[in-house]
Enzyme design. Structure first.
Site, short mmCIF file in Angstrom:
data_model
loop_
_atom_site.label_atom_id
_atom_site.label_comp_id
_atom_site.label_asym_id
_atom_site.label_seq_id
_atom_site.Cartn_x
_atom_site.Cartn_y
_atom_site.Cartn_z
N ASP A 65 0.86 -1.19 0.00
CA ASP A 65 0.00 0.00 0.00
C ASP A 65 0.90 1.23 0.00
OD1 ASP A 65 0.84 -0.20 2.67
OD2 ASP A 65 -1.02 0.61 3.46
N TYR A 117 3.04 4.70 0.66
CA TYR A 117 3.72 5.31 1.81
C TYR A 117 2.73 6.21 2.54
CZ TYR A 117 8.19 4.08 -0.47
OH TYR A 117 9.25 3.42 -1.05
N PHE A 154 6.76 2.08 -4.21
CA PHE A 154 8.16 2.28 -3.83
C PHE A 154 8.72 3.65 -4.22
CE2 PHE A 154 7.90 -2.44 -4.09
CZ PHE A 154 8.19 -2.72 -2.76
N HIS A 200 10.85 -9.17 0.86
CA HIS A 200 10.59 -7.74 0.71
C HIS A 200 11.87 -6.95 0.96
CE1 HIS A 200 8.70 -3.81 1.35
NE2 HIS A 200 7.68 -4.30 0.67
#
Length: 222
Positions: free
Chosen positions: A64, A66, A77, A186
């Site tokens: 989801d 930031y 990202f 991740h």
């Protein structure tokens, strides 16, 4: 929310008519009216705006947006120029440097990737300020699953980069033998050392694209 105008509209327009989407739209609209929500409403669909369906060569799935001020702008990202590079992206840049020798940039804006066919898609497209995952399970997952299904149906090679378990759960939706699926932990500081570093997703993606007669991605962010 700014409407989708390019070829994604045809692929996704069936979703806009479904009851879950009407409810999702009402919920998100109300949230924008009463709370601080990221990204800005006009940026919610930027992943689709920046990378038309016909141009997608690579899909990077995030979770989801930031949730701190000024960070999210609709690409997973990525942050706008002038915003401090978040820790996960610091690790992505480190792996990019180790994998391809790219210079580590001084900003976190990934629009250059998006413009070359890298779809930077979060599975949830909005979030409350300072509350990670606060818009989970309000309907976005169903919408982005429809996008993943549309991508899987494309009759051409596409690379799916799945970092972390939420992204990897989407592997079950991918059935097209023409596609390449790359999985790794991740890139967050909590898990990057468990196998994200050294996974070489950028060189492996480019090797696959070249093998299939496609232009490789220029991953260097200036």
């Amino acid at each position: 929310m700014a409407a989708i105008h390019n070829d994604w509209l045809e692929a996704l327009q069936g979703e806009f008519k479904k009851p879950y989407y009407r409810k999702l739209f009402q919920t998100v609209n109300q949230e924008y009216k009463t709370r601080l929500i990221f990204p800005p409403a006009d940026d919610v669909f930027n992943a689709f705006h920046f990378t038309p369906l016909k141009d997608v060569k690579v899909v990077i799935l995030g979770q989801d947006p930031y949730h701190n001020n000024g960070q999210a702008h609709g690409l997973c990202f990525s942050v706008k120029k002038g915003v401090e590079v978040p820790p996960s992206l610091v690790n992505i840049y480190q792996e990019l440097h180790d994998d391809l020798g790219c210079t580590i940039p001084n900003h976190g804006c990934l629009t250059k990737w998006a413009g070359q066919g890298v779809l930077l898609l979060n599975t949830v497209l909005t979030v409350r300020a300072h509350q990670a995952n606060s818009h989970r399970d309000i309907g976005w997952e169903q919408f982005t699953d429809a996008a993943i299904t549309a991508l899987d149906a494309q009759d051409r090679p596409i690379v799916f980069i799945l970092w972390g378990s939420p992204a990897q759960r989407k592997k079950a939706m991918l059935h097209n033998p023409k596609h390449l699926i790359l999985q790794a932990p991740h890139p967050s500081p909590l898990s990057a050392y468990r196998g994200f570093f050294g996974s070489r997703p950028f060189s492996r993606t480019n090797e696959f694209l070249k093998e299939n007669g496609l232009e490789p991605i220029d991953w260097q962010i200036e």
